[in-house]
Design a protein around this motif. Structure first.
Motif: not given
Length: 332
Positions: A66-69, A78-81, A168-170
């Motif tokens: 959920n966080f990634r999506e 340009g922040h890093t996930e 989620s697609a991922e």
């Protein structure tokens, strides 16, 4: 007919204010970090999907996905996930509390940040949000209001990209890899990911994939132990069948379904310790070291019994993995 509990307007105003005033790190070149509002939106997704059913927020593959999506939809800087950072640093907010695992201390860096996702996973039992906030997030009207507040406050220019899809697609792609890849293809894919990702992100990847493996194996066996046939279901999030690697992941790097079988917890332990194994023609073998005649439940009762198999032939246990277990683990 049960009515939803009424939450006083001042309580909604209180959490709306908290959501608008999140304490966020600032980068000279990138501006304020988006991680905390993304985490809250991910929690809201989890509650809406019934993945989160009380005010304890566990570190789960579903929450990471959920966080990634959410990140991919609304963050255009340009922040890093990084999942571990907001899950840890949300503790500075008045409604979020971290609860450590018994006897564990949360490892932090000199700058006061969490060391890694692995450290977070090993030391944090769960985060806990205020019960009243959880109640607000359970109710569709107040949940949607607070969700809109987050999008308006922090992602005004990208909020139209936000879609709370049920699937989620991922997640679908990873499940496809787990159910359709060969062990060799899966290992090659992990090697490639390890070369491309930093260590913390790679550990996130393994955690998500391992969680989906644990979910996929019981499902393809209809939530039945493949040896005993036991099938006990409780709520949608609780069942009594384990996903067991035949060739341990630590040695095989193989989370595909053909490297797994569904077992009850006691038979899972017996399999891992070599007290039982499965032959190439899918029959149970019990170690000669087992002496259980005085027990009401015996392992010997399963000797030479065929195991239950998944409906699809391509999901049936790998003969190569079973041979490995017989040769390397089984106490024949």
């Amino acid at each position: 007919m049960n009515k939803e509990p009424i939450v006083p307007p001042e309580i909604l105003d209180k959490y709306s204010h908290f959501f608008k005033k999140l304490k966020r790190g600032v980068s000279k070149h990138l501006g304020k970090a988006p991680h905390k509002p993304v985490m809250l939106l991910a929690v809201i997704r989890g509650i809406r999907k019934n993945q989160i059913t009380d005010n304890r927020l566990f570190i789960t593959p579903e929450l990471l996905l959920n966080f990634r999506e959410t990140w991919n939809q609304v963050v255009d800087t340009g922040h890093t996930e990084n999942f571990a950072l907001p899950f840890f640093h949300m503790r500075s907010e008045p409604f979020w509390q971290l609860v450590a695992k018994p006897g564990m201390e949360i490892g932090i860096t000199r700058s006061g940040s969490i060391r890694s996702f692995k450290n977070l996973q090993e030391t944090v039992a769960f985060a806990q949000i205020d019960p009243r906030l959880f109640l607000l997030l359970q109710q569709p009207q107040t949940r949607e209001y607070l969700e809109a507040q987050l999008l308006q406050q922090y992602f005004y220019t990208t909020k139209t990209n936000y879609r709370d899809n049920r699937d989620s697609a991922e997640e679908s792609e990873l499940e496809y890899q787990i159910t359709h890849s060969s062990g060799e293809e899966y290992r090659e894919r992990l090697l490639l990911l390890k070369s491309q990702l930093d260590e913390s992100r790679y550990q996130e990847e393994l955690f998500i994939r391992g969680g989906l493996f644990k979910r996929s194996i019981p499902r393809i066996y209809d939530h039945r132990c493949c040896i005993s046939g036991m099938r006990i279901m409780a709520t949608p999030n609780i069942q009594m069948i384990d996903a067991c690697h035949i060739h341990p992941f630590s040695l095989s790097n193989d989370d595909t379904v053909r490297n797994g079988i569904a077992l009850s917890p006691n038979l899972h332990r017996a399999f891992d310790r070599g007290l039982i194994s499965i032959t190439a023609d899918y029959k149970v073998k019990v170690s000669a070291l087992v002496h259980d005649k005085d027990s009401e439940f015996t392992l010997k009762q399963f000797e030479d019994e065929p195991i239950l198999l998944p409906e699809k032939e391509e999901w049936q246990p790998s003969i190569e993995s079973l041979i490995w277990h017989r040769e390397e683990v089984f106490l024949g």
